[in-house]
Design an enzyme around this catalytic site. Structure first.
Site, mmCIF file in Angstrom:
data_model
loop_
_atom_site.group_PDB
_atom_site.id
_atom_site.type_symbol
_atom_site.label_atom_id
_atom_site.label_comp_id
_atom_site.label_asym_id
_atom_site.label_seq_id
_atom_site.Cartn_x
_atom_site.Cartn_y
_atom_site.Cartn_z
ATOM 1 N N ARG A 183 -10.561 -31.115 -10.957
ATOM 2 C CA ARG A 183 -9.574 -30.117 -10.555
ATOM 3 C C ARG A 183 -8.196 -30.582 -11.026
ATOM 4 O O ARG A 183 -7.745 -31.658 -10.653
ATOM 5 C CB ARG A 183 -9.589 -29.952 -9.030
ATOM 6 C CG ARG A 183 -8.478 -29.084 -8.508
ATOM 7 C CD ARG A 183 -8.588 -28.775 -7.021
ATOM 8 N NE ARG A 183 -7.469 -27.969 -6.633
ATOM 9 C CZ ARG A 183 -6.412 -28.407 -5.950
ATOM 10 N NH1 ARG A 183 -6.359 -29.650 -5.509
ATOM 11 N NH2 ARG A 183 -5.409 -27.593 -5.687
ATOM 12 N N HIS B 196 0.835 -25.672 -8.950
ATOM 13 C CA HIS B 196 0.902 -26.820 -8.037
ATOM 14 C C HIS B 196 2.351 -27.294 -8.027
ATOM 15 O O HIS B 196 2.677 -28.405 -8.402
ATOM 16 C CB HIS B 196 -0.073 -27.913 -8.503
ATOM 17 C CG HIS B 196 -0.459 -28.903 -7.440
ATOM 18 N ND1 HIS B 196 -1.767 -29.193 -7.122
ATOM 19 C CD2 HIS B 196 0.288 -29.681 -6.623
ATOM 20 C CE1 HIS B 196 -1.804 -30.116 -6.166
ATOM 21 N NE2 HIS B 196 -0.562 -30.431 -5.847
ATOM 22 N N ASN C 242 -7.596 -28.100 1.514
ATOM 23 C CA ASN C 242 -7.166 -29.490 1.423
ATOM 24 C C ASN C 242 -7.031 -30.022 2.839
ATOM 25 O O ASN C 242 -6.304 -29.443 3.656
ATOM 26 C CB ASN C 242 -5.823 -29.603 0.706
ATOM 27 C CG ASN C 242 -5.897 -29.173 -0.748
ATOM 28 O OD1 ASN C 242 -6.996 -28.961 -1.285
ATOM 29 N ND2 ASN C 242 -4.751 -29.045 -1.395
ATOM 30 N N GLU D 182 -9.098 -31.074 -1.803
ATOM 31 C CA GLU D 182 -8.422 -32.370 -1.716
ATOM 32 C C GLU D 182 -8.781 -33.031 -0.398
ATOM 33 O O GLU D 182 -8.852 -32.357 0.641
ATOM 34 C CB GLU D 182 -6.889 -32.230 -1.744
ATOM 35 C CG GLU D 182 -6.304 -31.856 -3.070
ATOM 36 C CD GLU D 182 -4.783 -31.761 -3.039
ATOM 37 O OE1 GLU D 182 -4.148 -32.415 -2.172
ATOM 38 O OE2 GLU D 182 -4.238 -31.019 -3.865
ATOM 39 N N GLU E 30 -1.676 -24.972 -1.898
ATOM 40 C CA GLU E 30 -0.894 -25.212 -0.683
ATOM 41 C C GLU E 30 0.415 -24.423 -0.615
ATOM 42 O O GLU E 30 1.515 -25.008 -0.610
ATOM 43 C CB GLU E 30 -0.602 -26.704 -0.524
ATOM 44 C CG GLU E 30 -1.844 -27.573 -0.519
ATOM 45 C CD GLU E 30 -1.559 -29.023 -0.141
ATOM 46 O OE1 GLU E 30 -0.383 -29.411 -0.080
ATOM 47 O OE2 GLU E 30 -2.532 -29.757 0.126
ATOM 48 N N TYR F 57 -6.290 -33.462 5.252
ATOM 49 C CA TYR F 57 -5.841 -34.855 5.346
ATOM 50 C C TYR F 57 -5.825 -35.401 6.766
ATOM 51 O O TYR F 57 -6.140 -36.549 7.002
ATOM 52 C CB TYR F 57 -4.441 -35.006 4.735
ATOM 53 C CG TYR F 57 -4.472 -34.906 3.229
ATOM 54 C CD1 TYR F 57 -4.795 -36.014 2.451
ATOM 55 C CD2 TYR F 57 -4.229 -33.698 2.580
ATOM 56 C CE1 TYR F 57 -4.862 -35.940 1.065
ATOM 57 C CE2 TYR F 57 -4.294 -33.616 1.194
ATOM 58 C CZ TYR F 57 -4.617 -34.732 0.450
ATOM 59 O OH TYR F 57 -4.698 -34.645 -0.921
HETATM 60 C C1 FCB Z 1 -1.208 -32.584 -1.009
HETATM 61 C C2 FCB Z 1 -0.819 -32.186 -2.409
HETATM 62 C C3 FCB Z 1 -1.118 -33.213 -3.451
HETATM 63 C C4 FCB Z 1 -0.880 -34.617 -2.954
HETATM 64 C C5 FCB Z 1 -1.548 -34.835 -1.621
HETATM 65 C C6 FCB Z 1 -1.392 -36.230 -1.071
HETATM 66 O O1 FCB Z 1 -0.416 -31.918 -0.091
HETATM 67 O O2 FCB Z 1 -1.454 -30.995 -2.780
HETATM 68 O O3 FCB Z 1 -0.368 -32.910 -4.585
HETATM 69 O O4 FCB Z 1 0.455 -34.885 -2.928
HETATM 70 O O5 FCB Z 1 -1.055 -33.923 -0.695
#
Ligand code: FCB
Length: 445
Positions: free
Chosen positions: A77, A121, A295, A348, A167, A297
């Site tokens: 990607r 992006h 995405n 992500e 995002e 985290y």
């Molecule tokens: C996300 C982004 C990516 C990277 C990660 C850690 O928010 O999409 O570009 O910075 O975080």
């Protein structure tokens, strides 16, 4: 190593983005982006760093493709830098810029790796910011659809998917409400207008690509988290519900339900998007998706009571983001109950760590554990009925982490920025073994 239960044709990938890795900022006719200038504003990026050189991927992409082939990934990607292919964001396209992505896509296909392209992006052509305040202007959504159409005609026959935005919450909120990201505005109303135009641009791009007969699956990538109250008090719980509405539902509801969430609209009040919404917009925004990229985290904490977040059970990454894998299961099962979802890709997931290169090795055990726990959580979501088609680790290699500069390392591959030498970290070796093991298990079923 755990065994996860994914479908046989599950897609294993790695992800990057243009501004974070390409470098070659002034080469072959690339125009400037809002990040080129933002990085030069004192105090905005750690150590005053920028993406001028980054991982020099523009010149070293063949070597980077070899690394991916070596890992055995099914898919890559990446994002396309709009100012590289259309320097002013309108008008003439830059053939040399398009030729780069042509070579990249062909290089992937030659190695049996599926290209997953993202159109935006965050590197908006600076000219659009300067001439019409970027995404504050409705016209930028139409410029984006033109750009999408050009990419569709150049690459649409060879890529495995096209995502419009990465995002949009970050573009709208971090770029315009807090000023933490480019273009650096701190104005709530601007952020609301930007978010609406981003959604509109997404819908217009889908329309344009479909009208042109592009066959690649089309979608969008959203960053999402479950939101938890710091305590069980009704005030904290209400705060969590509001955060979820502002962060997740703000993008999901327009796309899947044709409206903004009432709770968040009330919170925006006069600063909401109402002035810029036109009749018919939700019909455009709600065009069916072929896939949804998420995405993930960490989780969000919300507190009305002033209580701080509890100490994390599994700790915090180098970004100070809590490691909270079960949030991924919770998020996906929650979405699946609320919306009629297309197939989901985790586009992500990853963590920053204080990696040390020592004798040609990087022992990033924390990152291995992070991936393993999140894949197990994803597998739980699949068992609970969520249709998950693939997973992309963030990131293939260390890169320019926006406002954190080169200080935060997210890669599976270590990059020595002085020499541009790449070294596989332990997590890359683990990922390679894990992919091989799952491919083997699928083949023997
Ligand atoms: C996300 C982004 C990516 C990277 C990660 C850690 O928010 O999409 O570009 O910075 O975080």
């Amino acid at each position: 190593m755990s065994t996860y239960r994914f479908k046989d044709n599950f897609v294993w990938g790695v992800a990057t983005s243009s501004y974070q890795i390409e470098g070659a900022a002034l080469e072959d006719g690339r125009g400037q982006s809002i990040w080129d200038t933002f990085c030069r504003v004192p105090g905005k990026v750690v150590n005053g760093e920028n993406g001028d050189v980054a991982c020099d991927h523009y010149h070293r992409f063949e070597q980077d493709l070899d690394l991916m082939a070596d890992l055995g990934v099914d898919a890559y990607r990446f994002s396309i830098a709009w100012p590289r292919v259309q320097p002013d964001g309108r008008g003439a396209f830059n053939d040399k810029g398009i030729a780069f992505y042509d070579r990249l896509v062909d290089g992937l296909l030659k190695r049996g790796i599926q290209p997953y392209a993202t159109l935006y992006h965050w590197d908006l052509p600076l000219a659009l910011q300067e001439s019409q305040s970027g995404w504050e202007s409705r016209d930028t959504a139409y410029r984006f659809a033109d750009y999408a159409r050009r990419i569709g005609s150049a690459l649409g026959d060879r890529v495995a998917s096209i995502a419009t935005h990465n995002e949009p919450w970050c573009t709208a909120w971090l770029g315009n409400a807090t000023g933490y990201f480019a273009p650096g505005n701190a104005d709530l109303k601007k952020a609301a207008h930007v978010s609406h135009h981003l959604l509109l641009s997404h819908g217009l791009a889908l329309q344009a690509l479909r009208a042109d007969g592009v066959k690649a699956p089309l979608g969008i990538v959203l960053n999402q988290s479950p939101a938890h109250g710091a305590t069980d008090s009704p005030e904290d719980q209400a705060a969590a519900s509001l955060e979820y509405a502002k962060f997740v539902r703000w993008y999901m509801d327009p796309i899947f339900k044709g409206e903004y969430p009432e709770e968040a609209l009330q919170w925006y009040g006069e600063n909401g998007p109402q002035e810029v919404i036109r009749a018919g917009d939700f019909g455009i925004i709600g065009a069916p998706l072929d896939f949804l990229g998420i995405n993930y985290y960490t989780r969000i904490f919300a507190s009305a009571s002033g209580e701080k977040r509890p100490p994390g059970v599994l700790g915090f990454t180098d970004m100070d983001w809590e490691v909270y894998p079960q949030g991924l299961t919770e998020l996906l099962t929650g979405l699946n109950a609320e919306y009629k979802l297309p197939p989901i890709y985790i586009t992500e997931n990853g963590c920053a760590a204080k990696d040390v290169l020592d004798n040609g090795r990087v022992h990033d055990a924390d990152r291995v554990a992070f991936y393993d726990l999140h894949l197990a959580a994803l597998s739980d979501a699949v068992e609970k009925g969520v249709d998950v088609a693939g997973y992309f680790a963030w990131s293939l290699m260390d890169n320019f982490e926006w406002a954190s500069g080169y200080d935060k390392r997210f890669g599976m591959v270590y990059v020595d920025y002085e020499t541009q030498q790449r070294t596989l970290k332990d997590s890359a070796l683990w990922y390679r073994d894990m992919i091989a093991k799952h491919a083997g298990a699928a083949a023997s079923r």
